[in-house]
Scaffold this active site. Structure first.
Site, mmCIF file in Angstrom:
data_model
loop_
_atom_site.group_PDB
_atom_site.id
_atom_site.type_symbol
_atom_site.label_atom_id
_atom_site.label_comp_id
_atom_site.label_asym_id
_atom_site.label_seq_id
_atom_site.Cartn_x
_atom_site.Cartn_y
_atom_site.Cartn_z
ATOM 1 N N SER A 1 17.679 -15.087 21.184
ATOM 2 C CA SER A 1 18.204 -14.132 22.176
ATOM 3 C C SER A 1 18.980 -12.988 21.528
ATOM 4 O O SER A 1 19.371 -12.053 22.211
ATOM 5 C CB SER A 1 19.091 -14.853 23.198
ATOM 6 N N GLU B 1 27.113 -19.750 14.796
ATOM 7 C CA GLU B 1 26.629 -21.112 15.063
ATOM 8 C C GLU B 1 27.784 -22.055 15.431
ATOM 9 O O GLU B 1 27.918 -23.162 14.907
ATOM 10 C CB GLU B 1 25.852 -21.657 13.854
ATOM 11 N N SER C 1 20.263 -18.578 24.443
ATOM 12 C CA SER C 1 19.279 -19.479 23.845
ATOM 13 C C SER C 1 18.928 -19.015 22.437
ATOM 14 O O SER C 1 19.374 -17.956 21.980
ATOM 15 C CB SER C 1 18.001 -19.487 24.700
ATOM 16 N N ILE D 1 20.965 -32.339 16.768
ATOM 17 C CA ILE D 1 21.004 -31.215 15.831
ATOM 18 C C ILE D 1 19.789 -31.301 14.929
ATOM 19 O O ILE D 1 19.606 -32.256 14.180
ATOM 20 C CB ILE D 1 22.301 -31.229 14.998
ATOM 21 N N MET D 2 18.967 -30.278 15.054
ATOM 22 C CA MET D 2 17.779 -30.156 14.209
ATOM 23 C C MET D 2 17.572 -28.682 13.933
ATOM 24 O O MET D 2 17.187 -27.917 14.816
ATOM 25 C CB MET D 2 16.557 -30.733 14.916
ATOM 26 N N LEU D 3 17.920 -28.265 12.713
ATOM 27 C CA LEU D 3 17.757 -26.868 12.359
ATOM 28 C C LEU D 3 16.280 -26.518 12.316
ATOM 29 O O LEU D 3 15.467 -27.290 11.828
ATOM 30 C CB LEU D 3 18.407 -26.574 11.012
ATOM 31 N N GLY D 4 15.954 -25.365 12.847
ATOM 32 C CA GLY D 4 14.562 -24.957 12.845
ATOM 33 C C GLY D 4 14.402 -23.534 13.326
ATOM 34 O O GLY D 4 15.341 -22.917 13.818
ATOM 35 N N GLN E 1 28.315 -23.967 17.820
ATOM 36 C CA GLN E 1 27.974 -25.287 18.374
ATOM 37 C C GLN E 1 27.951 -26.373 17.305
ATOM 38 O O GLN E 1 28.047 -27.544 17.627
ATOM 39 C CB GLN E 1 26.632 -25.234 19.113
#
Length: 192
Positions: free
Chosen positions: A24, A93, A21, A169-172, A95
């Site tokens: 992690s 990253e 997640s 997809i929402m970068l944060g 994904q």
């Protein structure tokens, strides 16, 4: 415990996947392995998706601010062009990459390259995310990391999105996501 194999040659490479997640330690572990490869004088190339500019446009940066230089790309096929005559390829990253990434990783492994990939195994809806299921299926070695649930302190496997937004997809960061255990993730907004 992860044991690093030492075989190189025709189809002597392998694929390592680091998953879990948000928060992690996936990127931290990726950076650690890549820095060790550099210490061993191996030729290393590192890639990240061009859309990930949260901390830096070029560097891969962990939440603990550990960092390593990388090459941002918008197409996984570019990895094959840019990773000539290397011993190790790092990809963060995963994904967010296109559907060719598993094939690119296979090709590199068959060239004798050690491929280390890090990414979220599930999205905020707890569904398999992007190319991660295919990469996990092809991986020779898998490391699943866990965060700590921000609600109860148990082991967390889920990335809970704290704000309403249905984009996959929402970068944060911590303002948008928090790690949660199965129970707290399932209870969702009832805990907020």
């Amino acid at each position: 415990m992860f044991i690093e194999p030492h075989i190189k040659g025709e189809c002597g490479g392998w694929i390592e996947v680091i998953c879990g997640s948000m928060f992690s330690g996936k990127t931290e572990e990726l950076i650690r392995r890549l820095k060790r490869a550099k210490i061993a004088n191996l030729k290393v190339e590192i890639f990240k998706p061009a859309i990930d500019i949260r901390y830096d446009e070029v560097k891969i940066v962990s939440h603990d601010e550990n960092q390593i230089h990388s090459t941002p790309i918008d197409n996984s096929q570019k990895i094959l062009l840019l990773a000539q005559d290397v011993d190790v390829v790092g990809i963060d990253e995963a994904q967010f990459f296109d559907d060719q990434l598993p094939y690119v990783c296979d090709e590199l492994a068959c060239r004798g390259v050690r491929v280390i990939v890090a990414g979220l195994d599930m999205d905020y809806l707890a569904k398999p995310f992007g190319q991660m299921p295919a990469l996990l299926a092809k991986a020779d070695y898998i490391t699943k990391l866990h965060a700590i649930c921000m609600r109860c302190g148990n082991i967390a496997n889920y990335s809970y999105r704290k704000i309403p937004n249905e984009d996959r997809i929402m970068l944060g960061e911590k303002d948008v996501y928090e790690p949660r255990c199965r129970r707290c993730y399932t209870l969702g907004s009832a805990l907020d």
